[in-house]
Design a protein around this motif. Structure first.
Motif, short mmCIF file in Angstrom:
data_model
loop_
_atom_site.label_atom_id
_atom_site.label_comp_id
_atom_site.label_asym_id
_atom_site.label_seq_id
_atom_site.Cartn_x
_atom_site.Cartn_y
_atom_site.Cartn_z
N GLU A 29 -2.15 8.64 -18.03
CA GLU A 29 -2.93 7.65 -18.74
C GLU A 29 -3.30 8.17 -20.12
O GLU A 29 -3.49 9.39 -20.27
CB GLU A 29 -4.21 7.30 -17.96
CG GLU A 29 -3.98 6.62 -16.61
CD GLU A 29 -3.35 5.24 -16.77
OE1 GLU A 29 -3.60 4.61 -17.82
OE2 GLU A 29 -2.60 4.84 -15.86
N PRO A 30 -3.42 7.27 -21.15
CA PRO A 30 -3.83 7.74 -22.48
C PRO A 30 -5.20 8.41 -22.42
O PRO A 30 -6.05 8.06 -21.60
CB PRO A 30 -3.86 6.46 -23.30
CG PRO A 30 -2.99 5.51 -22.58
CD PRO A 30 -3.13 5.80 -21.13
N ASN A 31 -5.40 9.38 -23.29
CA ASN A 31 -6.64 10.14 -23.33
C ASN A 31 -7.73 9.30 -23.98
O ASN A 31 -7.68 9.01 -25.17
CB ASN A 31 -6.43 11.42 -24.13
CG ASN A 31 -7.61 12.38 -23.98
OD1 ASN A 31 -8.71 11.97 -23.62
ND2 ASN A 31 -7.36 13.66 -24.30
N PRO A 32 -8.76 8.87 -23.20
CA PRO A 32 -9.79 8.02 -23.78
C PRO A 32 -10.65 8.76 -24.80
O PRO A 32 -11.18 8.16 -25.73
CB PRO A 32 -10.63 7.61 -22.55
CG PRO A 32 -10.38 8.67 -21.54
CD PRO A 32 -8.99 9.14 -21.78
N TYR A 33 -10.76 10.06 -24.67
CA TYR A 33 -11.60 10.83 -25.59
C TYR A 33 -11.04 10.75 -27.00
O TYR A 33 -11.79 10.66 -27.98
CB TYR A 33 -11.71 12.28 -25.13
CG TYR A 33 -12.49 13.16 -26.08
CD1 TYR A 33 -13.89 13.05 -26.14
CD2 TYR A 33 -11.85 14.06 -26.92
CE1 TYR A 33 -14.59 13.82 -27.03
CE2 TYR A 33 -12.56 14.83 -27.80
CZ TYR A 33 -13.94 14.72 -27.86
OH TYR A 33 -14.66 15.49 -28.74
N LEU A 34 -9.69 10.71 -27.14
CA LEU A 34 -9.06 10.66 -28.46
C LEU A 34 -9.36 9.30 -29.13
O LEU A 34 -9.54 9.22 -30.34
CB LEU A 34 -7.56 10.88 -28.36
CG LEU A 34 -7.13 12.30 -27.95
CD1 LEU A 34 -5.61 12.35 -27.78
CD2 LEU A 34 -7.55 13.32 -28.99
N MET A 35 -9.39 8.29 -28.31
CA MET A 35 -9.66 6.95 -28.86
C MET A 35 -11.12 6.87 -29.34
O MET A 35 -11.41 6.20 -30.31
CB MET A 35 -9.38 5.88 -27.81
CG MET A 35 -7.89 5.74 -27.50
SD MET A 35 -7.49 4.37 -26.39
CE MET A 35 -8.09 5.02 -24.87
N GLN A 36 -12.01 7.64 -28.69
CA GLN A 36 -13.42 7.63 -29.08
C GLN A 36 -13.63 8.27 -30.44
O GLN A 36 -14.54 7.90 -31.19
CB GLN A 36 -14.28 8.35 -28.04
CG GLN A 36 -14.40 7.60 -26.73
CD GLN A 36 -15.17 8.40 -25.68
OE1 GLN A 36 -15.75 9.44 -26.01
NE2 GLN A 36 -15.19 7.90 -24.45
N ILE A 37 -12.78 9.22 -30.76
CA ILE A 37 -12.96 9.93 -32.05
C ILE A 37 -12.02 9.35 -33.11
O ILE A 37 -11.80 9.94 -34.18
CB ILE A 37 -12.74 11.43 -31.90
CG1 ILE A 37 -11.32 11.75 -31.41
CG2 ILE A 37 -13.76 12.04 -30.96
CD1 ILE A 37 -10.99 13.21 -31.41
N GLY A 38 -11.36 8.21 -32.81
CA GLY A 38 -10.53 7.52 -33.79
C GLY A 38 -9.11 8.02 -33.88
O GLY A 38 -8.42 7.72 -34.87
N GLU A 39 -8.64 8.73 -32.89
CA GLU A 39 -7.27 9.22 -32.90
C GLU A 39 -6.39 8.18 -32.19
O GLU A 39 -6.83 7.47 -31.29
CB GLU A 39 -7.19 10.56 -32.17
CG GLU A 39 -7.89 11.69 -32.89
CD GLU A 39 -7.11 12.21 -34.07
OE1 GLU A 39 -5.87 12.02 -34.13
OE2 GLU A 39 -7.73 12.82 -34.97
N LYS A 40 -5.10 8.10 -32.63
CA LYS A 40 -4.13 7.23 -31.99
C LYS A 40 -3.70 7.87 -30.70
O LYS A 40 -3.03 8.90 -30.71
CB LYS A 40 -2.92 7.03 -32.90
CG LYS A 40 -2.66 5.59 -33.20
CD LYS A 40 -1.43 5.48 -34.08
CE LYS A 40 -1.46 4.09 -34.74
NZ LYS A 40 -0.29 3.87 -35.57
#
Length: 562
Positions: free
Chosen positions: A77-88
């Motif tokens: 699954e995509p890493n949700p933490y990266l999405m929280q910090i604005g990473e693709k």
């Protein structure tokens, strides 16, 4: 076979040997046990450190590159933490593949899962300020993180925590926990959490299974124990065989012999053997042997002293007997000389009377019948010859007795040897002519001798007369004389060679008093010759030659003073 264990010293020897073996080999063996274990765990620690460094380098590389995109797997699954910090967190590639961006923590977790599937080792990231519940620390990790938090930056570089734990009944693991230090590449993701460069962000907890290693360690230890026990048995066996053959069997036999000797020669001493089976035991058999040797030495000394005393008494008695014998010999010689003198006196008168009667018959020759006159002369001649013979016998006996008593007086003069030989030949000429005996003289003209001339003349006359008697008709008698050296001392040696039958008895027997090879004579000729030679300090002997007998005598010159 096990008789040697009846010896106390043998038991002590093997006890000491095994104690020695245990002390000098068992203690090193225990040391090797712990050293081996320490080395193995040191190797495991180095392996864990290597794994830690590889993880840190991998994380740093990923962080320096801002993360990595990998093809999405169905279960990822995509890493949700990266999405929280604005990473693709997800991306579509030109080929139409879906790519997922992974940060260092996610890569670390996935690598750990791969290693754990192969049961090589596994690891995880843990932190007291965890974001992902997977990274929540267990009790061991929490303890290690709390200890790391108390350290300064310099101490953190070398800090680690290790422990051995049972994760279940059958599995034992080695735990190696080392802190993760925040650096510049980490701040991109963790700056919002309040971390600064040099802070302890968390730790990497490494798990290394110990079961294969412990099995190998047990195998090594088992081999060492078997080797130790085998060595102990072999050492005892070899020492037993060698010591039995060269030490204890001989010692056992000596002890048995000592006990037997004690019982044979001193039954009272055998009481010691009874005490040996009680509390009064000697320390070892060497003491018993030394005690036995000491006892034998004392016994020998006792017998030696006793023997010396007996020898002293016997010597004293022998001296007394010798003194008595010397006195008897002296008395005998004195009595014989007196008897000879007393006998010779009437013999001289008798000889004078016979000569007077013979003269008287000669004067009255016309008034006597011829047969009476001849008969009277015959008897008177026989009486005269017997008187002269008896007188010579008495003279010889007296001379022999004086020589044996060392009372014979010598008149030493210096004279030519040839001179005395000529006198001998003139005296014996008549007898030699009867058998046509020839004389061969082998004597240097200038050879001189210091001796009693009359005594040497008597010796030579006896030897030459014997040679004439035993030589065949037309035989040759050789007379030799020469200077000799015996043990560095000068002397003159005479030899008389005949061509008779040779010696048929022991040569020493010829010089005994009254020994006769033939019926005629007194058997005193060679005895008086020996007496005269001995009085000069010389030696006389006889031996067989090629044709007949050889009679020799030597007169030393160093002992004789003219």
């Amino acid at each position: 076979m096990f008789n040697i264990f009846k010896l106390r010293i043998a038991k002590k020897f093997f006890i000491c040997l095994n104690l020695f073996y245990l002390f000098f080999l068992f203690i090193p063996t225990i040391y090797i046990f712990f050293k081996l274990k320490k080395l193995l765990f040191e190797q495991i620690r180095m392996q864990a450190e290597t794994i830690y460094q590889q993880i840190v380098i991998t994380r740093k590389w990923i962080a320096d590159h801002g993360g990595i995109y990998v093809e999405k797997l169905p279960w990822v699954e995509p890493n949700p933490y990266l999405m929280q910090i604005g990473e693709k967190a997800i991306l579509l590639s030109r080929e139409g593949k879906i790519l997922v961006k992974e940060n260092p923590a996610l890569v670390t977790r996935q690598l750990s899962e791969y290693t754990r599937k192969n049961y090589l080792y596994w690891f995880k990231i843990t932190s007291l300020n965890f974001i992902n519940p997977v990274n929540k620390p267990d009790m061991t990790e929490k303890k290690a993180l709390l200890e790391f938090s108390k350290l300064n930056k310099l101490e953190l570089n070398n800090a680690y925590y290790e422990n051995i734990e049972n994760i279940d009944k059958n599995n034992v693991v080695f735990r190696y926990i080392k802190p993760l230090i925040t650096d510049e590449s980490c701040l991109k993701c963790h700056a919002k959490q309040g971390y600064k460069i040099g802070d302890v962000r968390g730790a990497i907890s490494i798990f290394i299974p110990l079961n294969p290693i412990l099995e190998k360690l047990f195998s090594y230890q088992k081999g060492i124990v078997i080797t130790f026990i085998t060595g102990l048995i072999l050492l005892n066996t070899i020492i037993y065989i060698i010591s039995q053959k060269f030490v204890f069997n001989p010692l056992y036999n000596i002890v048995k012999l000592l006990n037997t000797l004690k019982k044979l020669y001193n039954p009272k001493i055998s009481e010691i053997d009874k005490r040996l089976n009680t509390k009064e035991k000697v320390k070892n058999e060497w003491e018993l042997i030394l005690a036995g040797i000491k006892n034998f030495i004392e016994t020998i000394n006792m017998y030696e002293n006793k023997l010396e005393e007996e020898i002293r008494i016997a010597t004293k008695e022998l001296e007394r007997k010798n003194k008595e014998l010397e006195e008897l010999i002296e008395k005998k010689s004195f009595m014989l000389c007196n008897m000879a003198h007393e006998i010779k006196t009437p013999l001289t008168s008798l000889k004078g009377s016979i000569e007077y009667l013979n003269l008287l018959i000669t004067k009255k020759e016309e008034s006597l019948p011829s047969d009476v006159k001849e008969r009277a002369k015959e008897f008177l001649d026989i009486a005269k010859r017997n008187c002269e013979r008896l007188s010579r016998l008495l003279t010889i006996l007296v001379e022999i007795e004086k020589a044996e008593a060392k009372l014979l007086e010598l008149e030493i003069n210096k004279f030519l040897v040839l001179e005395i030989i000529k006198e001998c030949l003139q005296t014996i000429e008549g007898v030699a002519k009867e058998k046509d005996i020839k004389f061969q003289i082998d004597i240097p003209e200038s050879l001189m001798i210091k001796a009693d001339k009359e005594k040497i003349l008597a010796v030579l006359l006896n030897l030459i007369d014997n040679a004439v008697k035993h030589s065949p008709t037309n035989g040759t008698i050789t007379i030799k004389a020469k200077k000799v050296s015996v043990n560095g001392k000068s002397g003159v040696q005479f030899e008389v060679w005949d061509e008779g039958e040779g010696l048929k008895v022991e040569p020493e027997k010829l010089f005994e008093k009254f020994y006769k090879c033939k019926p005629e004579g007194f058997g005193l000729g060679l005895a008086i010759a020996k007496a005269y030679v001995s009085a000069h300090g010389g030696k006389i002997w006889a031996k067989n030659g090629e044709k007949g007998a050889i009679f020799c005598f030597s007169i030393p010159q160093d002992k004789i003073d003219a």
